[in-house]
Design a protein around this motif. Structure first.
Motif: not given
Length: 603
Positions: A2-4, A6-8, A10, A393
């Motif tokens: 998920t995008r979340l 992937r952001l985590e 990163w 988050w």
């Protein structure tokens, strides 16, 4: 993925260097330096309190003005000046930007202390540093970064005391721990003496020490010894001043809490600023949600934050979980003993703050620790992996929510932090200079008046009593005159800012040609600058405020003259308009001109 997620991933890669063994030492240097640079970027401290009493009180202390002047800074005239001595001296001995950087870097040491406390509680170096970053990304801390208000400065002493207790937690109940407790208490007491609003943290630490693993008697002894240290530290930073106030006025906290000490020189009042307190029990119970929805209830500037509703919710959830665990006889483990200490410390400090002050900036030490406490509480409510993600988050959101952060006022840098014309007055050894102001305090200007003259505030917010009024009339009669009244002239800070923008546009060559003027017109149409482009008769252009943002300074000046005349009549005087003259004064590059007129008996 998920995008979340992937952001985590990163973000974790970006934070990977924090896992280096030397990262904590490097961060302990880099972060305070960055805070100093950020303070420089924000500009010269130009806060209301600084112009009211931070400068005046030190000037009065160093020049023996307490028996000469009368409340030029209102009731704050009689606050302990020790906290403001460093800022006063640095701004007088060095160029103004030096003070901005030094105090910004000094405040940045809060990161070092919060990180040290976090390492004691969570262990991991990278996590501790991230929680410390979240701590300094708080609304109260950033709003005061590098300025003279004192909450960030004394927060260092509060945090240092808490760190000392947590670091030596296992030893606190031992017989040989008295020296440790006394020293930790003394550090807290130093902060309390410098700024009495830290009483909530001193009380919080004393109560929290009752949670040490020991018999009831040992717990009480531990808290008592720490409290003795607090009193010793307080005596070191406030003892002289409190004795001075007691000797002169009969109230060591003059003029506050005069309902207890009954000094004839002030009204019978307690805490003099109660306008921020909850209005009823329901508001007090839900206070973090109430003030977060309307920060003007507890702050004079438009601060924004969400950490307090988050933390309050976590505390409630933890308390409910603790009850359920006790009823069921098991479940997810609760807080470790050190975590319990931090929770009790924060809870007691918060309750005392609500009851006595409810002024947001006094929460600075607690807000620095709020992300750490939130992290600990969330980890008692869920399994480690889920708690890590949820808390991470939410803390990231809380850090971003304060941006763009608001400060208590800044001006552009000048070599001299403060400057003003000194008026030539007749027979200064017999003169009284009355100060009358409304929105722009004038206490800081007393240092630029002739030293022989007495400076007296009129309508300054001091809780006057009959003895106070009589003392003021005695000063007038004993000095004999001449008498003067000084009051501020209105300034338009937006117009001053527009002049800076015009200077930048001129430097960039945008005001001398048709092409440049068209670029400015496009810029003002697409960027919210509150500006419009005005063409010159001989060609070229300039920037000017849009009509709806222009200030009628002339009408404000007339209103101030009327108010000054009214206050003078209260002491039996009137001023001569023909004698008035205007004078220059400035904080950094921000002008604060004032007018002075000669006064005499009422006709």
């Amino acid at each position: 993925m998920t995008r979340l997620a992937r952001l985590e991933a990163w973000l974790l890669r970006r934070a990977a260097p924090l896992g280096h063994p030397r990262a904590p030492a490097r961060a302990a240097v880099i972060v305070p330096l960055l805070c100093g640079l950020l303070s420089l970027a924000m500009g010269q401290d130009d806060g209301w309190d600084m112009r009211n009493y931070h400068l005046y009180n030190v000037y009065a202390l160093l020049n023996g003005r307490l028996g000469v002047d009368l409340s030029p800074a209102g009731f704050q005239t009689y606050f302990n000046p020790m906290l403001d001595v460093p800022y006063y001296l640095v701004t007088h001995w060095f160029p103004a930007p030096v003070a901005g950087f030094v105090f910004g870097a000094l405040h940045g040491l809060a990161f070092v202390l919060v990180a040290a406390i976090a390492r004691v509680l969570v262990g991991e170096g990278r996590l501790a540093m991230l929680l410390a970053v979240a701590g300094i990304m708080s609304a109260a801390f950033l709003s005061e970064l590098g300025n003279s208000m004192g909450d960030n400065l004394t927060a260092l002493l509060v945090l240092a005391s808490v760190y000392s207790l947590l670091r030596h937690w296992e030893r606190l109940a031992q017989r040989d721990a008295s020296g440790l407790l006394l020293s930790a208490g003394a550090v807290m007491g130093l902060g309390l003496g410098l700024k009495l609003t830290n009483v909530s943290y001193a009380m919080g630490a004393c109560v929290a020490l009752l949670t040490v693993a020991a018999t009831p008697w040992v717990r009480v002894r531990t808290a008592f010894v720490y409290g003795v240290g607090v009193l010793a530290g307080m005596a070191a930073t406030a003892g002289y001043w409190m004795f001075h106030m007691w000797s002169r006025f009969g109230n060591p906290l003059f003029p506050q809490f005069n309902n207890l000490f009954h000094s004839p020189m002030a009204s019978e009042l307690g805490v003099l600023d109660e306008g921020h307190l909850p209005r009823n029990a329901k508001e007090a119970l839900l206070w973090p949600f109430v003030f977060s929805g309307n920060m003007s209830r507890i702050a004079e500037v438009p601060i924004q934050q969400i950490i307090w509703p988050l933390l309050y919710s976590a505390v409630i959830a933890w308390a409910l979980g603790a009850v359920l665990r006790r009823v069921r006889g098991g479940g997810h483990p609760g807080l470790a003993p050190r975590g319990v200490f931090l929770l009790v410390f924060a809870a007691v400090a918060y309750v005392v703050w609500v009851r006595l002050f409810s002024i947001y900036r006094y929460l600075a030490p607690l807000e620095l620790l709020a992300p750490l406490l939130f992290w600990l509480l969330v980890h008692t409510l869920a399994c480690a992996d889920y708690a890590r993600r949820l808390a991470g988050w939410l803390l990231l959101a809380a850090s971003v929510a304060v941006l763009p952060f608001t400060t208590w006022g800044h001006a552009g840098w000048a070599e001299q932090a403060f400057s003003a014309d000194t008026p030539a007055i007749e027979q200064p050894q017999h003169a009284v200079i009355f100060q009358a102001s409304q929105d722009s305090p004038m206490g800081w200007l007393a240092q630029f008046m002739p030293r022989e003259a007495a400076v007296v505030g009129l309508g300054s917010g001091f809780p006057e009593s009959p003895a106070y009024v009589q003392h003021r009339q005695d000063i007038i009669a004993q000095r004999g005159g001449p008498h003067y009244i000084m009051f501020p002239l209105a300034t338009d800070q937006r117009a001053t800012g527009m002049q800076r923008k015009t200077a930048i546009a001129r430097t960039l060559g945008l005001t001398d040609s048709e092409a440049g003027c068209r670029k400015l017109e496009w810029l003002t149409a697409h960027v919210r600058m509150k500006a419009q482009v005005e063409r010159g008769a001989a060609g070229g252009c300039t920037l000017a405020l849009q009509p709806q943002y222009r200030k009628d300074t002339a009408s404000e000046d007339r209103a101030m003259e009327v108010e000054a005349a009214r206050r003078l009549r209260y002491v039996g005087l009137a001023y001569d308009p023909a004698s008035c003259a205007n004078y220059h004064a400035a904080v950094g590059t921000q002008p604060y001109p004032y007018r002075m007129c000669k006064a005499g008996p009422l006709p």
